[in-house]
Design a protein around this motif. Structure first.
Motif, PDB file in Angstrom:
ATOM      1  N   LEU A 174       0.827  -1.206   0.000  1.00  0.00           N
ATOM      2  CA  LEU A 174       0.000   0.000   0.000  1.00  0.00           C
ATOM      3  C   LEU A 174       0.863   1.259   0.000  1.00  0.00           C
ATOM      4  CD1 LEU A 174      -2.902   1.107   0.162  1.00  0.00           C
ATOM      5  CD2 LEU A 174      -2.665   1.045   2.642  1.00  0.00           C
ATOM      6  N   HIS A 175       1.911   1.260   0.812  1.00  0.00           N
ATOM      7  CA  HIS A 175       2.807   2.416   0.897  1.00  0.00           C
ATOM      8  C   HIS A 175       3.434   2.743  -0.461  1.00  0.00           C
ATOM      9  CE1 HIS A 175       5.732   5.222   2.574  1.00  0.00           C
ATOM     10  NE2 HIS A 175       6.636   4.597   1.835  1.00  0.00           N
ATOM     11  N   PHE A 176       3.866   1.705  -1.185  1.00  0.00           N
ATOM     12  CA  PHE A 176       4.538   1.919  -2.459  1.00  0.00           C
ATOM     13  C   PHE A 176       3.594   1.880  -3.660  1.00  0.00           C
ATOM     14  CE2 PHE A 176       8.116   0.570   0.230  1.00  0.00           C
ATOM     15  CZ  PHE A 176       8.980   1.627  -0.009  1.00  0.00           C
ATOM     16  N   GLY A 177       2.323   1.547  -3.423  1.00  0.00           N
ATOM     17  CA  GLY A 177       1.349   1.527  -4.512  1.00  0.00           C
ATOM     18  C   GLY A 177       1.573   0.408  -5.516  1.00  0.00           C
ATOM     19  N   ILE A 178       1.989  -0.755  -5.011  1.00  0.00           N
ATOM     20  CA  ILE A 178       2.210  -1.904  -5.892  1.00  0.00           C
ATOM     21  C   ILE A 178       1.496  -3.127  -5.330  1.00  0.00           C
ATOM     22  CG2 ILE A 178       4.415  -1.040  -6.777  1.00  0.00           C
ATOM     23  CD1 ILE A 178       5.821  -2.966  -4.881  1.00  0.00           C
ATOM     24  N   ALA A 179       1.424  -4.161  -6.125  1.00  0.00           N
ATOM     25  CA  ALA A 179       0.741  -5.398  -5.718  1.00  0.00           C
ATOM     26  C   ALA A 179       1.522  -6.124  -4.629  1.00  0.00           C
ATOM     27  CB  ALA A 179       0.580  -6.315  -6.920  1.00  0.00           C
ATOM     28  N   PRO A 180       0.816  -6.731  -3.668  1.00  0.00           N
ATOM     29  CA  PRO A 180       1.502  -7.499  -2.627  1.00  0.00           C
ATOM     30  C   PRO A 180       2.397  -8.605  -3.182  1.00  0.00           C
ATOM     31  CG  PRO A 180      -0.762  -7.109  -1.975  1.00  0.00           C
ATOM     32  CD  PRO A 180      -0.619  -6.622  -3.406  1.00  0.00           C
ATOM     33  N   THR A 181       2.023  -9.198  -4.308  1.00  0.00           N
ATOM     34  CA  THR A 181       2.867 -10.253  -4.884  1.00  0.00           C
ATOM     35  C   THR A 181       4.221  -9.701  -5.330  1.00  0.00           C
ATOM     36  OG1 THR A 181       1.752  -9.961  -7.008  1.00  0.00           O
ATOM     37  CG2 THR A 181       0.969 -11.746  -5.596  1.00  0.00           C
ATOM     38  N   ALA A 182       4.250  -8.463  -5.785  1.00  0.00           N
ATOM     39  CA  ALA A 182       5.530  -7.839  -6.170  1.00  0.00           C
ATOM     40  C   ALA A 182       6.391  -7.608  -4.934  1.00  0.00           C
ATOM     41  CB  ALA A 182       5.284  -6.533  -6.903  1.00  0.00           C
ATOM     42  N   VAL A 183       5.759  -7.180  -3.847  1.00  0.00           N
ATOM     43  CA  VAL A 183       6.480  -6.954  -2.593  1.00  0.00           C
ATOM     44  C   VAL A 183       7.027  -8.269  -2.041  1.00  0.00           C
ATOM     45  CG1 VAL A 183       6.220  -6.208  -0.187  1.00  0.00           C
ATOM     46  CG2 VAL A 183       5.162  -4.894  -2.020  1.00  0.00           C
ATOM     47  N   GLU A 184       6.251  -9.333  -2.143  1.00  0.00           N
ATOM     48  CA  GLU A 184       6.684 -10.638  -1.632  1.00  0.00           C
ATOM     49  C   GLU A 184       7.999 -11.070  -2.269  1.00  0.00           C
ATOM     50  OE1 GLU A 184       3.313 -13.097  -2.415  1.00  0.00           O
ATOM     51  OE2 GLU A 184       2.160 -12.241  -0.763  1.00  0.00           O
ATOM     52  N   GLY A 185       8.134 -10.884  -3.564  1.00  0.00           N
ATOM     53  CA  GLY A 185       9.381 -11.240  -4.243  1.00  0.00           C
ATOM     54  C   GLY A 185      10.559 -10.428  -3.743  1.00  0.00           C
ATOM     55  N   MET A 186      10.329  -9.137  -3.530  1.00  0.00           N
ATOM     56  CA  MET A 186      11.395  -8.277  -3.010  1.00  0.00           C
ATOM     57  C   MET A 186      11.785  -8.676  -1.590  1.00  0.00           C
ATOM     58  SD  MET A 186      10.265  -4.563  -4.342  1.00  0.00           S
ATOM     59  CE  MET A 186       9.429  -4.420  -5.903  1.00  0.00           C
ATOM     60  N   LEU A 187      10.789  -8.977  -0.782  1.00  0.00           N
ATOM     61  CA  LEU A 187      11.065  -9.374   0.595  1.00  0.00           C
ATOM     62  C   LEU A 187      11.808 -10.703   0.654  1.00  0.00           C
ATOM     63  CD1 LEU A 187       7.685  -8.253   2.126  1.00  0.00           C
ATOM     64  CD2 LEU A 187       9.935  -7.286   2.679  1.00  0.00           C
ATOM     65  N   GLN A 188      11.474 -11.619  -0.229  1.00  0.00           N
ATOM     66  CA  GLN A 188      12.203 -12.892  -0.286  1.00  0.00           C
ATOM     67  C   GLN A 188      13.674 -12.646  -0.623  1.00  0.00           C
ATOM     68  OE1 GLN A 188      11.261 -15.909   0.653  1.00  0.00           O
ATOM     69  NE2 GLN A 188       9.258 -15.091   1.195  1.00  0.00           N
ATOM     70  N   THR A 189      13.927 -11.747  -1.568  1.00  0.00           N
ATOM     71  CA  THR A 189      15.307 -11.415  -1.934  1.00  0.00           C
ATOM     72  C   THR A 189      16.034 -10.779  -0.756  1.00  0.00           C
ATOM     73  OG1 THR A 189      14.705 -11.122  -4.253  1.00  0.00           O
ATOM     74  CG2 THR A 189      16.742 -10.059  -3.517  1.00  0.00           C
ATOM     75  N   LEU A 190      15.373  -9.848  -0.073  1.00  0.00           N
ATOM     76  CA  LEU A 190      15.991  -9.213   1.094  1.00  0.00           C
ATOM     77  C   LEU A 190      16.238 -10.224   2.210  1.00  0.00           C
ATOM     78  CD1 LEU A 190      13.981  -5.869   1.161  1.00  0.00           C
ATOM     79  CD2 LEU A 190      16.446  -6.128   0.705  1.00  0.00           C
TER      80      LEU A 190
END
Length: 78
Positions: free
Chosen positions: A23-39
């Motif tokens: 919500l903060h970045f205005g993108i889909a949660p699935t996109a965030v999940e991939g970034m979080l997995q990488t982090l």
């Protein structure tokens, strides 16, 4: 948006769930999940254990997006 933005957001807040980050970045949660997995693979964040609600499930079936998404925490580097 890049990984460092998500990493900085979590460092600044300490903890946040996938839905809040999306919500903060205005993108889909699935996109965030991939970034979080990488982090997580890089040792920058960790997924927190899922909390159990009073009904015995990991989701309290309320209207809050916080119940339905993974909570993440920044890993402090010394």
């Amino acid at each position: 948006m890049i990984l460092s933005d998500v990493n900085r957001y979590l460092r600044d807040r300490g903890r946040a769930n996938t839905s809040d980050i999306a919500l903060h970045f205005g993108i889909a949660p699935t996109a965030v999940e991939g970034m979080l997995q990488t982090l997580q693979e890089r040792g920058r964040v960790r997924a927190l254990p899922t909390q159990t609600s009073p009904c015995g499930t990991s989701c309290c079936n309320c209207s809050s997006s916080a119940c339905a998404s993974q909570m993440w925490e920044a890993i402090k580097k010394h």
